[in-house]
Scaffold this active site. Structure first.
Site, PDB file in Angstrom:
ATOM      1  N   HIS A   1       0.682  -1.158  -0.055  1.00  0.00           N
ATOM      2  CA  HIS A   1       0.161   0.074  -0.091  1.00  0.00           C
ATOM      3  C   HIS A   1       0.763   1.425  -0.137  1.00  0.00           C
ATOM      4  O   HIS A   1       0.654   2.188  -0.667  1.00  0.00           O
ATOM      5  CB  HIS A   1      -0.857   0.094   1.230  1.00  0.00           C
ATOM      6  CG  HIS A   1      -2.234  -1.039   1.143  1.00  0.00           C
ATOM      7  ND1 HIS A   1      -1.920  -2.127   1.046  1.00  0.00           N
ATOM      8  CD2 HIS A   1      -3.260  -0.866   1.177  1.00  0.00           C
ATOM      9  CE1 HIS A   1      -3.174  -2.915   1.030  1.00  0.00           C
ATOM     10  NE2 HIS A   1      -4.110  -2.135   0.906  1.00  0.00           N
TER      11      HIS A   1
ATOM     12  N   HIS B   1       1.695  -3.590   9.287  1.00  0.00           N
ATOM     13  CA  HIS B   1       3.015  -3.253   9.024  1.00  0.00           C
ATOM     14  C   HIS B   1       3.612  -2.826   9.958  1.00  0.00           C
ATOM     15  O   HIS B   1       3.168  -2.231  11.089  1.00  0.00           O
ATOM     16  CB  HIS B   1       3.044  -2.690   7.584  1.00  0.00           C
ATOM     17  CG  HIS B   1       2.727  -2.950   6.433  1.00  0.00           C
ATOM     18  ND1 HIS B   1       3.115  -4.204   5.881  1.00  0.00           N
ATOM     19  CD2 HIS B   1       1.409  -2.742   5.609  1.00  0.00           C
ATOM     20  CE1 HIS B   1       2.458  -4.432   4.614  1.00  0.00           C
ATOM     21  NE2 HIS B   1       1.467  -3.505   4.613  1.00  0.00           N
TER      22      HIS B   1
END
Length: 348
Positions: free
Chosen positions: A176, A228
């Protein structure tokens, strides 16, 4: 002439087909790797706090990011071209075939960079198999507790969602963040080259800052959603910047007429000329720059035949040097003779 047109169309068709085939040849493997790739199964420390975060529903899902990444480039290109036309106050037709072709080519080059960065991300993800911060909550690993504390390599995930378990091993780098930063960097450079606006000095930096801010916000959301680690997001940003700059400067600049004079030092010249043109004509008519050239100095006056610097008293005239050395240094026309007066011994 007709034969030349036929050959040109054939060349364009062959080039388009070849580019499409090459793009699909790279895009299809990347898509298969993204959907069905098997990541490397890495072990973990049984008491690792960085893998103990709870699972959260992502703020920005993958499908939403892909939709946004498909729409934003078109909106940016369209907005830039409209602003350019409005700023120049052109009344000519805007939606021409050339403009449509320009937008299509820009979007095609953007897709090339998208596939490149996505392919790099997916290969690294599968090969490294870095575990996400929510790995324990998603996988619910079953292992021999007696081995703790230590590095666990033999375990079994007991979670119910197999897709989430697979996804929990694809943390590094952040896809992303990489995609968002790629879009931001690519179009920041595009805006810097293409947007030639005179009526505003802050529109360009505002647009560029907005794109970068959205990309950074996307990476921060991935950390806040426990998807993440911070290092994953930073690596995604770096990858997006590198791919964005490389694709733009190596492909887009060589294919698309982004700017007639890409030299940064000439931009103030372009803006000054456009400012003069907008004052002279608001209908984008032709403009002759010679109208505003600095006035040339007049041609030097022809020296009078009676003026001779070597003999001040020749023909009853005064030389130029003698005239300029007068106390007041008054300017007179050199062609008008000045008869000097001499006093005799008697004062007459």
């Amino acid at each position: 002439m007709s034969q030349f047109i036929v050959l040109f169309r054939r060349h364009v068709t062959i080039q388009s087909v070849l580019d499409t085939v090459l793009w699909l040849a790279v895009a299809i493997p990347v898509l298969i790797l993204f959907l069905y790739g098997t990541p490397h199964e890495r072990g973990f420390l049984c008491d690792d706090p960085s893998l103990s975060f709870p699972y959260k529903t992502p703020t920005l899902s993958t499908s939403s990011l892909l939709i946004v990444s498909a729409i934003v480039p078109l909106l940016v290109v369209f907005f830039i071209e409209v602003v350019n036309c409005i700023d120049k106050k052109c009344r000519s037709q805007f939606f021409t075939s050339g403009m449509v072709l320009y937008i299509v080519n820009m979007y095609a080059i953007f897709l090339v960079g998208f596939i490149i960065q996505q392919g790099v991300v997916e290969v690294i993800k599968s090969r490294m198999g870095v575990l996400r911060p929510n790995f324990f909550d998603v996988c619910k690993p079953h292992f021999n507790v007696s081995l703790c504390p230590g590095y666990i390599t033999k375990y079994t995930c007991t979670g119910s969602d197999l897709m989430e378990i697979r996804d929990s091993r694809l943390s590094f780098p952040s896809g992303h963040s990489s995609l968002a930063m790629y879009i931001a960097v690519f179009f920041c450079v595009y805006i810097d080259d293409r947007l030639q606006i005179i009526n505003s000095n802050i529109l360009k930096p505002f647009l560029q800052s907005g794109l970068v801010f959205i990309a950074v916000l996307c990476g921060v959301d991935r950390i806040m959603d426990n998807k993440h680690h911070p290092s994953d997001v930073v690596a995604g940003f770096v990858l997006g910047v590198v791919v964005g700059l490389a694709v733009y400067y190596k492909i887009a600049r060589n294919v698309l007429p982004v700017n007639e004079t890409p030299d940064k030092s000439d931009k103030h010249v372009i803006r000054a000329r456009e400012a003069r043109e907008s004052r002279v004509s608001r209908d984008c008519y032709t403009y002759d720059e010679s109208q505003e050239m600095e006035p040339q100095s007049p041609l030097p006056l022809l020296q009078h035949e009676n003026l001779d610097d070597t003999n001040p008293e020749k023909n009853g005239t005064v030389s130029t040097q003698m005239f300029l050395d007068t106390p007041f240094k008054a300017r007179r026309h050199f062609s008008t003779p000045i008869t000097p007066t001499f006093k005799s011994e008697d004062g007459i």
